[in-house]
Scaffold this active site. Sequence first.
Site, PDB file in Angstrom:
ATOM      1  N   VAL A 185       0.877  -1.175   0.000  1.00  0.00           N
ATOM      2  CA  VAL A 185       0.000   0.000   0.000  1.00  0.00           C
ATOM      3  C   VAL A 185       0.907   1.216   0.000  1.00  0.00           C
ATOM      4  CG1 VAL A 185      -1.977  -1.107   1.119  1.00  0.00           C
ATOM      5  CG2 VAL A 185      -0.238   0.007   2.528  1.00  0.00           C
ATOM      6  N   SER A 186       0.338   2.368  -0.343  1.00  0.00           N
ATOM      7  CA  SER A 186       1.167   3.564  -0.520  1.00  0.00           C
ATOM      8  C   SER A 186       1.752   4.109   0.772  1.00  0.00           C
ATOM      9  CB  SER A 186       0.368   4.670  -1.210  1.00  0.00           C
ATOM     10  OG  SER A 186      -0.605   5.181  -0.326  1.00  0.00           O
ATOM     11  N   GLY A 187       1.218   3.699   1.897  1.00  0.00           N
ATOM     12  CA  GLY A 187       1.714   4.204   3.160  1.00  0.00           C
ATOM     13  C   GLY A 187       0.854   5.319   3.714  1.00  0.00           C
ATOM     14  N   GLN A 212      -4.693   3.049   5.096  1.00  0.00           N
ATOM     15  CA  GLN A 212      -4.578   1.988   4.106  1.00  0.00           C
ATOM     16  C   GLN A 212      -4.126   0.654   4.702  1.00  0.00           C
ATOM     17  OE1 GLN A 212      -2.378   2.973   0.603  1.00  0.00           O
ATOM     18  NE2 GLN A 212      -3.996   4.289  -0.137  1.00  0.00           N
TER      19      GLN A 212
END
Length: 124
Positions: free
Chosen positions: A10-12, A16
């Site tokens: 996940v993008s961080g 998320q």
Amino acid sequence: MIMNIGYARVSGATGQEGGLETQIAALESAGCERIYSESISGKNKDRPELQSMIKALRKGDVITITKIDRLARSMSDFFKLAEEIKETGAGLVSLDGAIDTADSSPCKELLWLLLASIAEFEVS
């Protein structure tokens, strides 16, 4: 021993974490014996877990992802990673059905050649 390896990302961004847990659960259901996961942008080329996974690959291993964008956020990055994976002799499977190079059929080599051709075209 051939291993089914999962990769989740996940993008961080805050909130998320549930997305990461969902990906890990899907990879476990798909039979992944080892799962590398991280919360970091896909645009970041220095993803420690991704690099560790690629370094650990052996011929015949299969990397499983839930969707292509979990592995890479751009076509050029995807093709570079796909080539690295191919060079190790490993396969790549996306659970959303977008890609499967893990079988031993002639289609596997055709798909790798197609991906390489698109990557080459993208550069020119």
